[in-house]
Design a protein around this motif. Structure first.
Motif, PDB file in Angstrom:
ATOM      1  N   SER A  53       0.834  -1.212   0.000  1.00 31.11           N
ATOM      2  CA  SER A  53       0.000   0.000   0.000  1.00 31.11           C
ATOM      3  C   SER A  53       0.863   1.255   0.000  1.00 31.11           C
ATOM      4  CB  SER A  53      -0.922   0.012   1.212  1.00 31.11           C
ATOM      5  OG  SER A  53      -1.809  -1.060   1.163  1.00 31.11           O
ATOM      6  N   TRP A  54       1.901   1.250   0.819  1.00 37.01           N
ATOM      7  CA  TRP A  54       2.811   2.391   0.896  1.00 37.01           C
ATOM      8  C   TRP A  54       3.528   2.583  -0.445  1.00 37.01           C
ATOM      9  CZ3 TRP A  54       3.844   6.760   3.023  1.00 37.01           C
ATOM     10  CH2 TRP A  54       5.105   7.320   2.935  1.00 37.01           C
ATOM     11  N   GLU A  55       3.991   1.495  -1.025  1.00 39.34           N
ATOM     12  CA  GLU A  55       4.703   1.573  -2.294  1.00 39.34           C
ATOM     13  C   GLU A  55       3.772   1.988  -3.437  1.00 39.34           C
ATOM     14  OE1 GLU A  55       7.870   1.623  -2.414  1.00 39.34           O
ATOM     15  OE2 GLU A  55       8.046   1.028  -0.320  1.00 39.34           O
ATOM     16  N   LEU A  56       2.543   1.536  -3.401  1.00 38.72           N
ATOM     17  CA  LEU A  56       1.567   1.930  -4.418  1.00 38.72           C
ATOM     18  C   LEU A  56       1.296   3.430  -4.349  1.00 38.72           C
ATOM     19  CD1 LEU A  56      -0.129   0.672  -6.663  1.00 38.72           C
ATOM     20  CD2 LEU A  56      -1.974   0.395  -5.009  1.00 38.72           C
ATOM     21  N   TRP A  57       1.195   3.945  -3.139  1.00 41.00           N
ATOM     22  CA  TRP A  57       1.003   5.393  -2.946  1.00 41.00           C
ATOM     23  C   TRP A  57       2.174   6.154  -3.556  1.00 41.00           C
ATOM     24  CZ3 TRP A  57      -2.249   9.114  -2.075  1.00 41.00           C
ATOM     25  CH2 TRP A  57      -1.818  10.329  -1.585  1.00 41.00           C
ATOM     26  N   GLN A  58       3.393   5.653  -3.335  1.00 43.25           N
ATOM     27  CA  GLN A  58       4.567   6.318  -3.896  1.00 43.25           C
ATOM     28  C   GLN A  58       4.610   6.192  -5.413  1.00 43.25           C
ATOM     29  OE1 GLN A  58       8.167   5.212  -1.937  1.00 43.25           O
ATOM     30  NE2 GLN A  58       7.399   5.804   0.054  1.00 43.25           N
ATOM     31  N   LEU A  59       4.131   5.084  -5.942  1.00 46.87           N
ATOM     32  CA  LEU A  59       4.085   4.914  -7.388  1.00 46.87           C
ATOM     33  C   LEU A  59       3.190   5.978  -8.020  1.00 46.87           C
ATOM     34  CD1 LEU A  59       4.708   3.303  -9.977  1.00 46.87           C
ATOM     35  CD2 LEU A  59       2.731   1.871  -9.414  1.00 46.87           C
ATOM     36  N   PHE A  60       2.032   6.205  -7.426  1.00 49.52           N
ATOM     37  CA  PHE A  60       1.113   7.198  -7.964  1.00 49.52           C
ATOM     38  C   PHE A  60       1.663   8.618  -7.829  1.00 49.52           C
ATOM     39  CE2 PHE A  60      -2.377   3.992  -7.035  1.00 49.52           C
ATOM     40  CZ  PHE A  60      -2.437   3.576  -8.352  1.00 49.52           C
ATOM     41  N   ARG A  61       2.562   8.823  -6.892  1.00 53.79           N
ATOM     42  CA  ARG A  61       3.140  10.143  -6.664  1.00 53.79           C
ATOM     43  C   ARG A  61       4.586  10.242  -7.166  1.00 53.79           C
ATOM     44  NH1 ARG A  61       0.915  13.744  -3.605  1.00 53.79           N
ATOM     45  NH2 ARG A  61       2.842  14.334  -2.563  1.00 53.79           N
ATOM     46  N   SER A  62       4.992   9.337  -8.030  1.00 52.81           N
ATOM     47  CA  SER A  62       6.389   9.286  -8.465  1.00 52.81           C
ATOM     48  C   SER A  62       6.832  10.580  -9.143  1.00 52.81           C
ATOM     49  CB  SER A  62       6.636   8.083  -9.374  1.00 52.81           C
ATOM     50  OG  SER A  62       5.853   8.158 -10.531  1.00 52.81           O
ATOM     51  N   GLN A  63       5.978  11.187  -9.933  1.00 57.20           N
ATOM     52  CA  GLN A  63       6.344  12.430 -10.620  1.00 57.20           C
ATOM     53  C   GLN A  63       6.723  13.529  -9.625  1.00 57.20           C
ATOM     54  OE1 GLN A  63       6.586  13.119 -13.950  1.00 57.20           O
ATOM     55  NE2 GLN A  63       6.162  10.984 -14.448  1.00 57.20           N
ATOM     56  N   ILE A  64       5.877  13.738  -8.638  1.00 58.82           N
ATOM     57  CA  ILE A  64       6.132  14.819  -7.679  1.00 58.82           C
ATOM     58  C   ILE A  64       7.298  14.485  -6.750  1.00 58.82           C
ATOM     59  CG2 ILE A  64       4.434  14.077  -5.973  1.00 58.82           C
ATOM     60  CD1 ILE A  64       3.837  17.052  -5.483  1.00 58.82           C
ATOM     61  N   ILE A  65       7.454  13.216  -6.397  1.00 53.79           N
ATOM     62  CA  ILE A  65       8.568  12.815  -5.529  1.00 53.79           C
ATOM     63  C   ILE A  65       9.897  13.105  -6.215  1.00 53.79           C
ATOM     64  CG2 ILE A  65       9.733  10.813  -4.520  1.00 53.79           C
ATOM     65  CD1 ILE A  65       6.903   9.675  -3.936  1.00 53.79           C
ATOM     66  N   VAL A  66      10.015  12.723  -7.474  1.00 54.16           N
ATOM     67  CA  VAL A  66      11.262  12.939  -8.201  1.00 54.16           C
ATOM     68  C   VAL A  66      11.438  14.421  -8.536  1.00 54.16           C
ATOM     69  CG1 VAL A  66      12.566  12.361 -10.286  1.00 54.16           C
ATOM     70  CG2 VAL A  66      11.292  10.594  -9.067  1.00 54.16           C
ATOM     71  N   GLN A  67      10.362  15.111  -8.839  1.00 53.20           N
ATOM     72  CA  GLN A  67      10.448  16.549  -9.099  1.00 53.20           C
ATOM     73  C   GLN A  67      10.975  17.274  -7.863  1.00 53.20           C
ATOM     74  OE1 GLN A  67       6.679  18.363 -10.051  1.00 53.20           O
ATOM     75  NE2 GLN A  67       7.596  20.297 -10.670  1.00 53.20           N
ATOM     76  N   ASP A  68      10.488  16.904  -6.697  1.00 52.55           N
ATOM     77  CA  ASP A  68      10.974  17.506  -5.454  1.00 52.55           C
ATOM     78  C   ASP A  68      12.443  17.163  -5.220  1.00 52.55           C
ATOM     79  OD1 ASP A  68      10.484  18.906  -2.863  1.00 52.55           O
ATOM     80  OD2 ASP A  68      10.925  16.912  -2.046  1.00 52.55           O
ATOM     81  N   TRP A  69      12.832  15.920  -5.497  1.00 49.32           N
ATOM     82  CA  TRP A  69      14.230  15.511  -5.331  1.00 49.32           C
ATOM     83  C   TRP A  69      15.117  16.346  -6.247  1.00 49.32           C
ATOM     84  CZ3 TRP A  69      18.633  13.861  -7.569  1.00 49.32           C
ATOM     85  CH2 TRP A  69      19.569  13.239  -6.743  1.00 49.32           C
ATOM     86  N   ASN A  70      14.698  16.518  -7.504  1.00 47.98           N
ATOM     87  CA  ASN A  70      15.484  17.325  -8.449  1.00 47.98           C
ATOM     88  C   ASN A  70      15.537  18.788  -8.018  1.00 47.98           C
ATOM     89  OD1 ASN A  70      16.200  15.161 -10.107  1.00 47.98           O
ATOM     90  ND2 ASN A  70      14.375  15.393 -11.378  1.00 47.98           N
TER      91      ASN A  70
END
Length: 124
Positions: free
Chosen positions: A96-113
């Motif tokens: 469930s946690w990983e699925l949530w991160q999958l759906f938010r992958s764009q914003i997670i990586v955008q924030d990292w960049n």
């Protein structure tokens, strides 16, 4: 929790600061950033195909990746020990946690960049 509007606003502010650099600084900035910028699609693919936390290692978040591997090993141990229900619950939580991160992958990586850009801009 990351909000898309905030991350977009920060990205635009960072782009403005990058444009204000001299031509030589901008070339050097992009040379350094180009080696470290992460791709959201790669992050999502690692998340989708592997429940072992490889996407965390991709962003350099070793502690999260190790926790994913640890949770997977504990779940497998539960299955072997006959505690199937506990293994299923643990896998459901991690999934469930990983699925949530999958759906938010764009914003997670955008924030990292954005963080990468911010750190590089501090040098100029």
């Amino acid at each position: 929790m990351l909000r898309q509007e905030e991350v977009d606003a920060e990205e635009e502010a960072l782009r403005k600061k990058i444009r204000e650099l001299s031509e030589e600084q901008r070339v050097e900035f992009y040379r350094k950033a180009g080696k470290a910028v992460k791709d959201p699609d790669t992050y999502a693919a690692l998340n989708w195909f592997f429940i072992t936390g490889l996407h965390h290692f991709y962003l350099g978040r070793w502690q999260w990746g190790l926790m994913d591997i640890g949770a997977l090993l504990v779940a497998i141990g539960c299955f072997v020990a006959g505690l199937v229900w506990l293994g299923v619950i643990l896998l459901a939580i991690v999934y469930s946690w990983e699925l949530w991160q999958l759906f938010r992958s764009q914003i997670i990586v955008q924030d990292w960049n954005n963080r990468l850009y911010r750190d590089l801009l501090r040098r100029y």
